[in-house]
Enzyme design. Structure first.
Site, PDB file in Angstrom:
ATOM      1  N   HIS A  87     -50.778  25.903 -43.391  1.00 49.44           N
ATOM      2  CA  HIS A  87     -49.486  25.303 -43.072  1.00 49.44           C
ATOM      3  C   HIS A  87     -48.731  24.865 -44.317  1.00 49.44           C
ATOM      4  CE1 HIS A  87     -50.935  21.087 -43.726  1.00 49.44           C
ATOM      5  NE2 HIS A  87     -52.095  21.560 -43.274  1.00 49.44           N
ATOM      6  N   CYS A  95     -58.041  21.995 -43.125  1.00 49.44           N
ATOM      7  CA  CYS A  95     -56.976  22.997 -43.081  1.00 49.44           C
ATOM      8  C   CYS A  95     -56.482  23.277 -44.497  1.00 49.44           C
ATOM      9  CB  CYS A  95     -55.837  22.516 -42.195  1.00 49.44           C
ATOM     10  SG  CYS A  95     -56.253  22.440 -40.432  1.00 49.44           S
TER      11      CYS A  95
END
Length: 414
Positions: free
Chosen positions: A309, A328
């Site tokens: 992201h 992440c």
């Protein structure tokens, strides 16, 4: 200098610094030309390889680097250098002479730089190149992290290369015509197309106690202007302690509390001195300036629940130590990245991507040809045109003990 005047030692140094190609005869020619035409300065100090990290070429270059480092070790390798923690252009003295000698051993300082006790433009360029090879900011000046990296024993470097050449062999087959590689210890992402690196991105990856996993998957979808649902682990480890100290944190960051029945409740209704908050869903509104996912989320199906992201905290990409997430992966220049992912998907050119982001509306884009994605762990490798690269074994997967440079770094807050 004639092509044939290069010694075996000069050929070894060429392999170490990345000045030589993989083949023996071209290596002599290229090294000679490089020594003659070298222009000291940051422009040429950092070699940027277009060879994919996971490739037969990288594997071959790494095998050659092992031989070169063993050869260098047999000749005495390098000795630790005692340097001040701050030193740069214009400095003089015995410490600079020792630094020049250390940089010359691995071919980072070219022969035409001569012998001197002055920190001149040749030394600055050599320091930049060395810093690039060990994953540090290429300032061209000496700092503590650079000193620590300079003083990693050659025996450890050889063991790093030997450990990682096994990993590279695992990935030396056909990975696809278009694919993504995220190298966790390097905290970088590269996109590869037709055997060459198309784009390269700094990344923010998992902390030591919240490691990014190794995985192999395909990227099927890009989400623009996403909401962020706070994972349960972050609720326990981060959000509850944060609310105890900063009662307005959720409101200021536009994070809503959703009850099991689907209704929204106020932060004041939650007992933050208990585990009550773990019963609720916490969802952050879209917004690239504050949402933890930034403007873009890249879905990557896996059993680990991780993804890639954007981030509003883009300052992390300028840091040497980018082990900052809960597993992440944050990607620098994410618009370039998703433009590459969507390049074969009709209707999704760069103008369309910018338009959708600017709209603030939640939009999902399915990738026409899902892109293979590999999260790998490689701490040492070499490429024919990029020199020998080393990164800290941040998760201690090499089995060589604590990572030297990482020991200097503190944990970053998320």
């Amino acid at each position: 200098m004639s092509q044939l005047s290069l010694t075996r030692r000069e050929t070894v140094l060429a392999l170490l610094s990345g000045a030589a190609s993989a083949a023996a005869a071209p290596a002599f020619a290229q090294q000679a030309e490089w020594l003659q035409n070298y222009d000291a300065g940051p422009r040429n100090a950092v070699l940027r390889s277009s060879t994919p990290m996971l490739s037969p070429e990288t594997l071959q270059a790494t095998e050659q680097a092992i031989a070169a480092y063993r050869d260098l070790a047999a000749r005495g390798g390098w000795q630790p250098v005692q340097l001040p923690e701050r030193m740069g252009l214009g400095a003089r003295g015995a410490a600079v002479a020792a630094l020049r000698q250390r940089l010359a051993v691995t071919g980072d300082l070219v022969q035409k730089a001569g012998e001197s006790n002055v920190y001149d433009s040749y030394v600055e360029a050599a320091v930049r190149q060395f810093q690039a090879r060990v994953g540090l900011s290429t300032t061209g000046s000496i700092n503590r992290a650079t000193i620590v990296a300079l003083n990693v024993p050659i025996e450890r470097r050889i063991r790093q290369l030997e450990t990682n050449v096994v990993r590279l062999r695992t990935w030396s087959g056909n990975l696809g015509s278009r694919y993504v590689v995220a190298n966790i210890p390097a905290a970088t992402v590269e996109t590869v197309e037709n055997g060459r690196v198309a784009t390269r991105h700094a990344a923010g990856v998992g902390k030591i106690d919240r490691q990014s996993p190794l995985l192999q998957t395909k990227i099927p979808e890009v989400n623009f202007n996403p909401t962020w649902t706070v994972p349960a682990s972050i609720i326990r480890k981060d959000l509850i302690p944060k609310m105890r100290k900063e009662p307005n944190y959720l409101t200021e960051n536009k994070i809503r509390i959703i009850s099991p029945s689907g209704g929204e409740i106020a932060p004041s209704q939650v007992n933050w001195n208990s585990d009550e908050a773990t019963r609720y869903t916490f969802r952050q509104d879209p917004g690239g300036d504050f949402n933890s996912l930034g403007f873009v989320r890249i879905n990557i199906p896996s059993p680990y629940g991780v993804y890639m992201h954007d981030t509003p905290a883009k300052g992390i990409f300028g840091d040497d130590y980018r082990f900052v997430s809960s597993g992440c992966m944050r990607v620098q220049n994410v618009r370039d990245y998703v433009a590459w992912l969507l390049k074969n998907t009709p209707g999704w050119d760069r103008a369309k991507i910018d338009e959708v982001i600017a709209s603030g509306q939640r939009v999902n884009a399915r990738i026409a040809d899902p892109v293979p994605c590999y999260w790998v762990y490689v701490t040492a490798w070499a490429t024919p045109d990029g020199g020998v690269q080393f990164r800290d074994d941040i998760y201690n997967k090499d089995g060589l003990g604590p990572a030297p440079v990482a020991a200097l770094q503190g944990e970053n807050d998320i």
